[in-house]
Design an enzyme around this catalytic site. Structure first.
Site, PDB file in Angstrom:
ATOM      1  N   PHE A 150      -6.428  -2.159   3.804  1.00 15.38           N
ATOM      2  CA  PHE A 150      -7.097  -0.884   4.096  1.00 15.38           C
ATOM      3  C   PHE A 150      -7.007  -0.475   5.560  1.00 15.38           C
ATOM      4  CE2 PHE A 150     -10.464  -3.780   5.454  1.00 15.38           C
ATOM      5  CZ  PHE A 150     -10.942  -3.124   6.589  1.00 15.38           C
ATOM      6  N   LYS A 174       1.915  -0.332  -3.635  1.00 12.29           N
ATOM      7  CA  LYS A 174       0.510  -0.317  -4.066  1.00 12.29           C
ATOM      8  C   LYS A 174      -0.368  -0.333  -2.813  1.00 12.29           C
ATOM      9  CE  LYS A 174      -2.753  -3.071  -4.522  1.00 12.29           C
ATOM     10  NZ  LYS A 174      -3.952  -2.313  -4.140  1.00 12.29           N
ATOM     11  N   GLU A 177      -6.758   0.046  -2.551  1.00 16.14           N
ATOM     12  CA  GLU A 177      -7.561   0.913  -3.416  1.00 16.14           C
ATOM     13  C   GLU A 177      -8.720   1.550  -2.649  1.00 16.14           C
ATOM     14  OE1 GLU A 177      -7.289  -2.288  -3.390  1.00 16.14           O
ATOM     15  OE2 GLU A 177      -9.016  -3.373  -4.173  1.00 16.14           O
ATOM     16  N   SER A 227      -5.623 -10.181   3.731  1.00 14.30           N
ATOM     17  CA  SER A 227      -6.406 -11.339   4.186  1.00 14.30           C
ATOM     18  C   SER A 227      -5.714 -12.657   3.811  1.00 14.30           C
ATOM     19  CB  SER A 227      -7.794 -11.276   3.554  1.00 14.30           C
ATOM     20  OG  SER A 227      -7.661 -11.318   2.156  1.00 14.30           O
ATOM     21  N   CYS A 282      -5.778  -6.483  12.714  1.00 10.73           N
ATOM     22  CA  CYS A 282      -5.341  -7.879  12.582  1.00 10.73           C
ATOM     23  C   CYS A 282      -5.008  -8.470  13.938  1.00 10.73           C
ATOM     24  CB  CYS A 282      -4.139  -7.972  11.665  1.00 10.73           C
ATOM     25  SG  CYS A 282      -2.671  -7.251  12.377  1.00 10.73           S
ATOM     26  N   GLU A 382     -12.346 -15.320   9.748  1.00 12.40           N
ATOM     27  CA  GLU A 382     -12.072 -14.010  10.332  1.00 12.40           C
ATOM     28  C   GLU A 382     -13.255 -13.100   9.997  1.00 12.40           C
ATOM     29  OE1 GLU A 382      -9.020 -11.659   8.380  1.00 12.40           O
ATOM     30  OE2 GLU A 382      -8.327 -10.913  10.313  1.00 12.40           O
TER      31      GLU A 382
HETATM   32  P1  NAD Z   1      -7.293  -7.822   1.257  1.00  4.75           P
HETATM   33  O1  NAD Z   1      -6.584  -9.109   1.263  1.00  4.75           O
HETATM   34  O2  NAD Z   1      -8.661  -7.759   0.702  1.00  4.75           O
HETATM   35  O3  NAD Z   1      -6.452  -6.716   0.432  1.00  4.75           O
HETATM   36  C1  NAD Z   1      -5.086  -6.489   0.701  1.00  4.75           C
HETATM   37  C2  NAD Z   1      -4.409  -6.033  -0.585  1.00  4.75           C
HETATM   38  O4  NAD Z   1      -4.499  -7.078  -1.556  1.00  4.75           O
HETATM   39  C3  NAD Z   1      -5.029  -4.786  -1.198  1.00  4.75           C
HETATM   40  O5  NAD Z   1      -4.004  -3.932  -1.628  1.00  4.75           O
HETATM   41  C4  NAD Z   1      -5.839  -5.332  -2.359  1.00  4.75           C
HETATM   42  O6  NAD Z   1      -5.874  -4.469  -3.456  1.00  4.75           O
HETATM   43  C5  NAD Z   1      -5.114  -6.606  -2.744  1.00  4.75           C
HETATM   44  N1  NAD Z   1      -6.028  -7.657  -3.210  1.00  4.75           N
HETATM   45  C6  NAD Z   1      -7.311  -7.883  -2.790  1.00  4.75           C
HETATM   46  N2  NAD Z   1      -7.830  -8.955  -3.431  1.00  4.75           N
HETATM   47  C7  NAD Z   1      -6.877  -9.411  -4.253  1.00  4.75           C
HETATM   48  C8  NAD Z   1      -6.804 -10.517  -5.159  1.00  4.75           C
HETATM   49  N3  NAD Z   1      -7.818 -11.332  -5.347  1.00  4.75           N
HETATM   50  N4  NAD Z   1      -5.666 -10.696  -5.844  1.00  4.75           N
HETATM   51  C9  NAD Z   1      -4.613  -9.884  -5.658  1.00  4.75           C
HETATM   52  N5  NAD Z   1      -4.619  -8.828  -4.816  1.00  4.75           N
HETATM   53  C10 NAD Z   1      -5.726  -8.593  -4.112  1.00  4.75           C
HETATM   54  O7  NAD Z   1      -7.255  -7.273   2.769  1.00  4.75           O
HETATM   55  P2  NAD Z   1      -8.002  -6.014   3.371  1.00  4.75           P
HETATM   56  O8  NAD Z   1      -9.455  -6.309   3.481  1.00  4.75           O
HETATM   57  O9  NAD Z   1      -7.556  -4.778   2.679  1.00  4.75           O
HETATM   58  O10 NAD Z   1      -7.346  -5.979   4.844  1.00  4.75           O
HETATM   59  C11 NAD Z   1      -7.828  -6.705   5.928  1.00  4.75           C
HETATM   60  C12 NAD Z   1      -7.080  -8.020   6.098  1.00  4.75           C
HETATM   61  O11 NAD Z   1      -5.699  -7.762   6.336  1.00  4.75           O
HETATM   62  C13 NAD Z   1      -7.548  -8.802   7.318  1.00  4.75           C
HETATM   63  O12 NAD Z   1      -7.613 -10.159   6.961  1.00  4.75           O
HETATM   64  C14 NAD Z   1      -6.467  -8.560   8.357  1.00  4.75           C
HETATM   65  O13 NAD Z   1      -6.348  -9.566   9.329  1.00  4.75           O
HETATM   66  C15 NAD Z   1      -5.264  -8.516   7.466  1.00  4.75           C
HETATM   67  N6  NAD Z   1      -4.170  -7.828   8.130  1.00  4.75           N
HETATM   68  C16 NAD Z   1      -3.133  -8.585   8.597  1.00  4.75           C
HETATM   69  C17 NAD Z   1      -2.092  -7.980   9.279  1.00  4.75           C
HETATM   70  C18 NAD Z   1      -0.950  -8.786   9.823  1.00  4.75           C
HETATM   71  O14 NAD Z   1       0.006  -8.201  10.287  1.00  4.75           O
HETATM   72  N7  NAD Z   1      -0.997 -10.100   9.800  1.00  4.75           N
HETATM   73  C19 NAD Z   1      -2.094  -6.581   9.475  1.00  4.75           C
HETATM   74  C20 NAD Z   1      -3.180  -5.853   8.975  1.00  4.75           C
HETATM   75  C21 NAD Z   1      -4.201  -6.481   8.299  1.00  4.75           C
END
Ligand code: NAD
Length: 499
Positions: A150, A174, A177, A227, A282, A382
C-alpha cells in the site's frame, strides 16, 4: 452506492462479480472512496489467459517499437502526474509533495524502460572454436505477475510492469487492496498510450488472488513487494510452483550519528527520515545509534519532532499525514505501549494526537524512544509508523556491530565528517542500500535496489538496472555460419538475415 474498483482484463475495464470487498478509505477523513473486490477465479483465469494470448504477438513487436510506446506512456503519465499524485494522497493519506515524489519515482522507471534496446543487448564471441561463433540472445519469459504493497501506490507498480513489458513479457498486476485506485489510473493511461489488449491486466483482491497467481502454471515470474512474513510465503510458494520470484520485504533501517557530523543536518534528516510519510517507507530510518557525545542531540530531535504538524494531504501546513488504516494505527499504538512495558523510555508519545481538522483520521504522531535494547519487541519488529528508536554506542565499531546483527538489511546511513569513518562504514556494513550523510539512500532505476538479509528473498536481480535479468532469459547460440545456407557473413556489425 460505493463503486467497485474495476479490473483491466483483455483491454476492457470491467466490474468484478466478486461479492467480498475491502473498503478503500481516505485515511485522513475515513471517507469511503471505493470497494476493492475479491476477483473470482474465473476472472483471474481470464486475466492470465489474456496475458498468455497477448504474449504471442507482443514478444514479436520490435524492441525499439516497444521502447517508443513507453516514450508515449511516459509522456502521458508525466502530463497526468499531479492528478495521479492527488489520487495517491486521497487513498493512501500521504501529503501532496510526498505523493508527487511517489509518482515521479515511477516516471523515472518508465524512462529507464525506454532504454530497453540497449538494456537487452546480448553478447557475442567470435571464433570460440575455429569458424564457430557464440552469441547470447536476451528473450522475454512470458506472463509475469506483480503483487504490490500500500505504501507507494504509484512507484511500486511502476517498478514492475514497465520493465517486464518493455522486455517483451505480458503482465498481471495485483495492487494493494487498500489503495488500488492509482494503479487502475496507471492502467487507463497505459491503454490510452496504445498498448495492445492483454499486455497489462489488473486484478484485485487479497490472499486468494495472490494464491491464484502463485499457483497458476502460465505465470512464469512473480515480483512482490511487501512485509517480511508475506514475502517469505511468496518466495516459498512461488518457488514450489517453479516460478522465478523476487520478494522485496520489510526493514529496520539504522542511522549512525557520529559526534563530528553536522548537528543541524542530523536533526533535520533524522526527523524527516523517521516521521516523513508517517514512517510508512521501507527505507524510513527507524533506529538511530548515537556514537559518543552525539547522544546529547537526542533532546534536539525531541524538540524537532514536536514541531511536526499533522493533517490531510490538501492542508498546506501539514508535514505528515495519517497512517493507512485504523488497524495500522492500533497496531502501532500497541507496539508503543509494548516498548514502554519493555523498559524503553518514551520521550515523545504520538498516540492519539489531536488533529482538529481531521477528527476521523487515522493519525499517529511522531514518537521517540530512548534506552532501546536489541532484545525488545519494538526493536525486533518493523513498526511501520512514525516511531524512532534511539540507542547509543561508544564507538563506530560497536554501532556497526549492532546493525550487522539486525536481521533486516534494506537501508542504512551514517552522518559524519570523517572520510575514514564513512569508508569503514560503507565497506563493512551488511545492508543493501547505504547512505553517507544522506538519510534515505534510494538509488535511481539505472542502479540496482536490493535489500539484504531478511529484507529480500529470491532472485537478486530486483528493481532497477538488474531487473532486466529477472524478466528475461538468455539463449546462447553457437554456430558455424558457413554451413548456414544463404547466410551473409561479410564483416563486423552486420545484421544477419536468415529468413
Ligand atoms: P503486506 O505484506 O501486508 O501486503 C503486500 C501485498 O501482499 C498486498 O498486495 C497484499 O494484498 C498481499 N498480502 C497481504 N497478506 C497476504 C497473505 N497473507 N498472503 C498473500 N498475500 C498477502 O504489506 P503492506 O502492509 O501492504 O506494505 C508494507 C510493507 O511493505 C512493509 O513491511 C514495508 O517495509 C514493505 N515494503 C518493502 C519495500 C522494499 O523495497 N523492500 C518497499 C515498500 C514496502
Amino acid at each position: 452506492m460505493v463503486a467497485k474498483v474495476k479490473m483491466l482484463i483483455d483491454g476492457q475495464f470491467i466490474e468484478s462479480s466478486g461479492e467480498t470487498v475491502t473498503v478503500v478509505q481516505n485515511p485522513a477523513t475515513s471517507e469511503i472512496l471505493a470497494h476493492t473486490p475479491q476477483c473470482t477465479n474465473a476472472e483471474l483465469l481470464k486475466a492470465v489467459q489474456s496475458a498468455k494470448e497477448a504474449f504471442k504477438s507482443w514478444r514479436e513487436v520490435p524492441t525499439p517499437e516497444r521502447a517508443r510506446m513507453f516514450l508515449k506512456y511516459q509522456d502521458l503519465v508525466k502530463k497526468n502526474q499531479d492528478e495521479l499524485a492527488k489520487l495517491v494522497s486521497q487513498e493512501n493519506g500521504k501529503i501532496f509533495s510526498d505523493a508527487q515524489g511517489d509518482v515521479w519515482r515511477g516516471i523515472e522507471v518508465i524512462e529507464h524502460a525506454c532504454n530497453i534496446p540497449s538494456l537487452m543487448m546480448g553478447e557475442t564471441v567470435e571464433n570460440v572454436a575455429r569458424n564457430i561463433d557464440t552469441m547470447s540472445l536476451v528473450q522475454p519469459l512470458g506472463v509475469c505477475a506483480g503483487i504490490t504493497p500500500f505504501n507507494f501506490p504509484a512507484m511500486i507498480p511502476l517498478w514492475m510492469f514497465p520493465l517486464a513489458i518493455a522486455c517483451g513479457n505480458t503482465f498481471v498486476l495485483k495492487p494493494s487492496e487498500q489503495d488500488p485506485l492509482t494503479a487502475l489510473r496507471l492502467g487507463e493511461l497505459f491503454v490510452e498510450a496504445g498498448f495492445p489488449k492483454g499486455v497489462l491486466n489488473i486484478v484485485h483482491g487479497a490472499k486468494p488472488t495472490v494464491d491464484f497467481l502463485l499457483t497458476n502454471p502460465d505465470i512464469k515470474a512473480i515480483s512482490f513487494v511487501g512485509s517480511a512474513p508475506v514475502a517469505q510465503y511468496i518466495y516459498k510458494t512461488a518457488a514450489e510452483n517453479k516460478k522465478r520470484v523476487q520478494a522485496l520485504a520489510g526493514a529496520k533501517n539504522h542511522m549512525i550519528v557520529m559526534p563530528d557530523a553536522s548537528k543541524n543536518n542530523v536533526i533535520s534528516a533524522l526527523t524527516g527520515a523517521s516521521c516523513g510519510a508517517a514512517g510508512q517507507r521501507c527505507m524510513a530510518i527507524s533506529v538511530a545509534i548515537f556514537v559518543g557525545e552525539s547522544k546529547n542531540w537526542i533532546s534536539d530531535i525531541q524538540e524537532s519532532m514536536k514541531q511536526i504538524q499533522l493533517g490531510a494531504w490538501n492542508d498546506s501546513s501539514a508535514m505528515v499525514g495519517p497512517v493507512i488504516s485504523e488497524k495500522a494505527k492500533l497496531r502501532i499504538n500497541d507496539l508503543i505501549a509494548t516498548g514502554q512495558k519493555e523498559g524503553a523510555k518514551l520521550l515523545v508519545d504520538g498516540r492519539n494526537p489531536s488533529v482538529p481538522s481531521c477528527p476521523k483520521g487515522h493519525f499517529v504522531g511522531p514518537t521517540l524512544f530512548t534506552d532501546v535494547k536489541p532484545e525488545m519487541k519494538i526493536y525486533q519488529e518493523e513498526i511501520f509508523g512514525p516511531v524512532l528508536l534511539t540507542m547509543t554506542a561508544d564507538t563506530l565499531e560497536q554501532a556497526i556491530e549492532i546493525i550487522n546483527n539486525n536481521p533486516f538489511g534494506n537501508g542504512t546511513s551514517i552522518f559524519t565528517a570523517s572520510g575514514a569513518a564513512a569508508r569503514k562504514f560503507t565497506h563493512s556494513i551488511d545492508v543493501g542500500q547505504v547512505g553517507v550523510n544522506i538519510p534515505i539512500p534510494v538509488p535511481l532505476p539505472f542502479f540496482s535496489f536490493t535489500g539484504w538479509k531478511n529484507s529480500f528473498y529470491g532472485d537478486l536481480h530486483a528493481y532497477g538496472k538488474e531487473a532486466i535479468k529477472f524478466y528475461t532469459q538468455t539463449k546462447t547460440i553457437t554456430s558455424r555460419w558457413f554451413d548456414v545456407v544463404n547466410s551473409q557473413t561479410n564483416g563486423p556489425n552486420m545484421t544477419i538475415r536468415l529468413g
